[in-house]
Design a protein around this motif. Structure first.
Motif, PDB file in Angstrom:
ATOM      1  N   ALA A  19       0.836  -1.207   0.000  1.00 15.78           N
ATOM      2  CA  ALA A  19       0.000   0.000   0.000  1.00 15.78           C
ATOM      3  C   ALA A  19       0.867   1.253   0.000  1.00 15.78           C
ATOM      4  CB  ALA A  19      -0.937  -0.007   1.206  1.00 15.78           C
ATOM      5  N   PHE A  20       1.894   1.302   0.841  1.00 12.77           N
ATOM      6  CA  PHE A  20       2.738   2.490   0.914  1.00 12.77           C
ATOM      7  C   PHE A  20       3.503   2.709  -0.390  1.00 12.77           C
ATOM      8  CE2 PHE A  20       6.618   4.818   1.767  1.00 12.77           C
ATOM      9  CZ  PHE A  20       6.147   5.901   2.476  1.00 12.77           C
ATOM     10  N   TYR A  21       4.128   1.670  -0.885  1.00 14.94           N
ATOM     11  CA  TYR A  21       4.979   1.814  -2.065  1.00 14.94           C
ATOM     12  C   TYR A  21       4.179   2.086  -3.340  1.00 14.94           C
ATOM     13  CZ  TYR A  21       9.296   0.902   0.411  1.00 14.94           C
ATOM     14  OH  TYR A  21      10.380   1.022   1.241  1.00 14.94           O
ATOM     15  N   THR A  22       2.919   1.666  -3.379  1.00 21.39           N
ATOM     16  CA  THR A  22       2.095   1.953  -4.561  1.00 21.39           C
ATOM     17  C   THR A  22       1.274   3.224  -4.373  1.00 21.39           C
ATOM     18  OG1 THR A  22       0.340   0.447  -3.799  1.00 21.39           O
ATOM     19  CG2 THR A  22       1.978  -0.450  -5.337  1.00 21.39           C
ATOM     20  N   GLU A  23       0.545   3.336  -3.271  1.00 24.44           N
ATOM     21  CA  GLU A  23      -0.360   4.471  -3.074  1.00 24.44           C
ATOM     22  C   GLU A  23       0.363   5.770  -2.743  1.00 24.44           C
ATOM     23  OE1 GLU A  23      -3.197   3.157  -0.147  1.00 24.44           O
ATOM     24  OE2 GLU A  23      -3.667   1.358  -1.322  1.00 24.44           O
ATOM     25  N   LYS A  24       1.467   5.689  -2.037  1.00 23.00           N
ATOM     26  CA  LYS A  24       2.200   6.908  -1.655  1.00 23.00           C
ATOM     27  C   LYS A  24       3.351   7.191  -2.627  1.00 23.00           C
ATOM     28  CE  LYS A  24      -0.063   7.192   2.328  1.00 23.00           C
ATOM     29  NZ  LYS A  24      -1.052   8.152   2.659  1.00 23.00           N
ATOM     30  N   ASP A  85      12.806  15.833  -9.147  1.00 21.88           N
ATOM     31  CA  ASP A  85      12.858  17.062  -8.359  1.00 21.88           C
ATOM     32  C   ASP A  85      12.519  16.716  -6.913  1.00 21.88           C
ATOM     33  OD1 ASP A  85      12.307  19.469  -7.018  1.00 21.88           O
ATOM     34  OD2 ASP A  85      11.327  20.378  -8.757  1.00 21.88           O
ATOM     35  N   VAL A  86      13.532  16.622  -6.068  1.00 15.09           N
ATOM     36  CA  VAL A  86      13.314  16.251  -4.668  1.00 15.09           C
ATOM     37  C   VAL A  86      12.358  17.221  -3.983  1.00 15.09           C
ATOM     38  CG1 VAL A  86      14.399  16.059  -2.388  1.00 15.09           C
ATOM     39  CG2 VAL A  86      15.473  14.994  -4.364  1.00 15.09           C
ATOM     40  N   TYR A  87      12.522  18.516  -4.216  1.00 18.39           N
ATOM     41  CA  TYR A  87      11.664  19.497  -3.547  1.00 18.39           C
ATOM     42  C   TYR A  87      10.186  19.253  -3.869  1.00 18.39           C
ATOM     43  CZ  TYR A  87      16.013  22.023  -2.653  1.00 18.39           C
ATOM     44  OH  TYR A  87      17.272  22.365  -2.240  1.00 18.39           O
ATOM     45  N   ALA A  88       9.879  19.046  -5.135  1.00 17.07           N
ATOM     46  CA  ALA A  88       8.491  18.805  -5.543  1.00 17.07           C
ATOM     47  C   ALA A  88       7.980  17.473  -5.002  1.00 17.07           C
ATOM     48  CB  ALA A  88       8.380  18.837  -7.070  1.00 17.07           C
ATOM     49  N   GLU A  89       8.840  16.456  -5.007  1.00 18.56           N
ATOM     50  CA  GLU A  89       8.421  15.133  -4.526  1.00 18.56           C
ATOM     51  C   GLU A  89       8.158  15.159  -3.023  1.00 18.56           C
ATOM     52  OE1 GLU A  89       7.190  11.252  -5.357  1.00 18.56           O
ATOM     53  OE2 GLU A  89       7.555  12.985  -6.636  1.00 18.56           O
ATOM     54  N   VAL A  90       8.956  15.876  -2.278  1.00 15.48           N
ATOM     55  CA  VAL A  90       8.730  16.003  -0.838  1.00 15.48           C
ATOM     56  C   VAL A  90       7.374  16.656  -0.585  1.00 15.48           C
ATOM     57  CG1 VAL A  90       9.475  17.213   1.259  1.00 15.48           C
ATOM     58  CG2 VAL A  90      11.150  15.966  -0.129  1.00 15.48           C
ATOM     59  N   GLU A  91       7.064  17.713  -1.294  1.00 20.18           N
ATOM     60  CA  GLU A  91       5.768  18.383  -1.109  1.00 20.18           C
ATOM     61  C   GLU A  91       4.613  17.463  -1.486  1.00 20.18           C
ATOM     62  OE1 GLU A  91       5.295  21.172   0.607  1.00 20.18           O
ATOM     63  OE2 GLU A  91       7.465  20.963   0.890  1.00 20.18           O
ATOM     64  N   ARG A  92       4.748  16.736  -2.596  1.00 22.25           N
ATOM     65  CA  ARG A  92       3.702  15.794  -3.017  1.00 22.25           C
ATOM     66  C   ARG A  92       3.480  14.728  -1.949  1.00 22.25           C
ATOM     67  NH1 ARG A  92       2.675  10.863  -5.080  1.00 22.25           N
ATOM     68  NH2 ARG A  92       4.831  10.142  -5.019  1.00 22.25           N
ATOM     69  N   LYS A  94       4.363  14.766   1.277  1.00 22.12           N
ATOM     70  CA  LYS A  94       3.834  15.335   2.525  1.00 22.12           C
ATOM     71  C   LYS A  94       2.328  15.512   2.426  1.00 22.12           C
ATOM     72  CE  LYS A  94       7.687  17.822   4.566  1.00 22.12           C
ATOM     73  NZ  LYS A  94       8.171  19.144   4.983  1.00 22.12           N
ATOM     74  N   GLY A  95       1.854  15.878   1.242  1.00 22.04           N
ATOM     75  CA  GLY A  95       0.420  16.016   1.020  1.00 22.04           C
ATOM     76  C   GLY A  95      -0.321  14.696   1.168  1.00 22.04           C
ATOM     77  N   LEU A  96       0.401  13.587   1.020  1.00 22.82           N
ATOM     78  CA  LEU A  96      -0.180  12.252   1.188  1.00 22.82           C
ATOM     79  C   LEU A  96       0.057  11.696   2.594  1.00 22.82           C
ATOM     80  CD1 LEU A  96       0.902  10.693  -2.225  1.00 22.82           C
ATOM     81  CD2 LEU A  96      -1.406  11.443  -1.558  1.00 22.82           C
ATOM     82  N   GLY A  97       0.650  12.533   3.461  1.00 19.44           N
ATOM     83  CA  GLY A  97       0.868  12.119   4.837  1.00 19.44           C
ATOM     84  C   GLY A  97       2.186  11.411   5.114  1.00 19.44           C
ATOM     85  N   VAL A  98       3.099  11.395   4.152  1.00 17.50           N
ATOM     86  CA  VAL A  98       4.393  10.751   4.356  1.00 17.50           C
ATOM     87  C   VAL A  98       5.245  11.615   5.281  1.00 17.50           C
ATOM     88  CG1 VAL A  98       6.516   9.976   3.210  1.00 17.50           C
ATOM     89  CG2 VAL A  98       4.292   9.579   2.127  1.00 17.50           C
ATOM     90  N   GLU A  99       5.914  10.951   6.230  1.00 16.55           N
ATOM     91  CA  GLU A  99       6.765  11.659   7.185  1.00 16.55           C
ATOM     92  C   GLU A  99       8.223  11.606   6.743  1.00 16.55           C
ATOM     93  OE1 GLU A  99       6.112  10.591  11.250  1.00 16.55           O
ATOM     94  OE2 GLU A  99       3.944  10.501  10.954  1.00 16.55           O
ATOM     95  N   PHE A 100       8.903  12.722   6.904  1.00 18.78           N
ATOM     96  CA  PHE A 100      10.310  12.845   6.527  1.00 18.78           C
ATOM     97  C   PHE A 100      11.173  13.025   7.761  1.00 18.78           C
ATOM     98  CE2 PHE A 100       8.294  13.430   2.555  1.00 18.78           C
ATOM     99  CZ  PHE A 100       9.227  13.045   1.602  1.00 18.78           C
ATOM    100  N   THR A 101      12.322  12.355   7.772  1.00 16.65           N
ATOM    101  CA  THR A 101      13.291  12.537   8.849  1.00 16.65           C
ATOM    102  C   THR A 101      14.374  13.525   8.428  1.00 16.65           C
ATOM    103  OG1 THR A 101      14.655  10.666   8.131  1.00 16.65           O
ATOM    104  CG2 THR A 101      12.898  10.210   9.727  1.00 16.65           C
TER     105      THR A 101
END
Length: 129
Positions: A19-24, A85-92, A94-101
């Protein structure tokens, strides 16, 4: 010529990982075959469906848990994925609820960010400039 066709990421729950690797992250399921108590479960990039497969491998081996905990404890990503584009991917993400360290960070020749895959791993995203 030797080439990489499958690589693994150790996961604590294959269904949750799928689910994470496909949906997120946006991968697509390639192979899903019963294999004893687990599954031979791979995903691929939609940009290269016949390319390298990522095996969502159960982390049931006794060494897997301590290994993964040590990496996460030290903030070390298990693997790295390329993005345009890391910056754009991080924003995308985060919008799906992914947490970044680690937020998107410019390291000179590369921009990286590190996310928690919810399955016991840190994953690095990278864009080479």
């Amino acid at each position: 010529m030797i080439r990489i066709n499958i690589t693994s990421v150790l996961v604590d729950d294959q269904a949750k990982a799928l689910a994470f690797y496909t949906e997120k992250l946006g991968f697509i399921k390639k192979t899903d075959v019963p294999a004893g108590d687990a599954r031979w479960l791979t995903v691929v990039s939609p940009a290269d469906p016949d390319g390298v497969e990522l095996l969502l491998e159960p982390d049931g081996h006794p060494a897997a848990g301590p290994f993964k905990k040590a990496l996460v404890g030290d903030g070390i990503p298990f693997t790295q994925f390329a993005v345009d584009d890391v910056y754009a991917e991080v924003e995308r993400l985060k919008g799906l609820g992914v947490e970044f360290t680690q937020e998107a960070t410019d390291l000179g020749p590369v921009v990286t960010a590190v996310l928690d895959d919810t399955c016991g791993n840190l994953i690095q995203l990278a864009t080479v400039k």
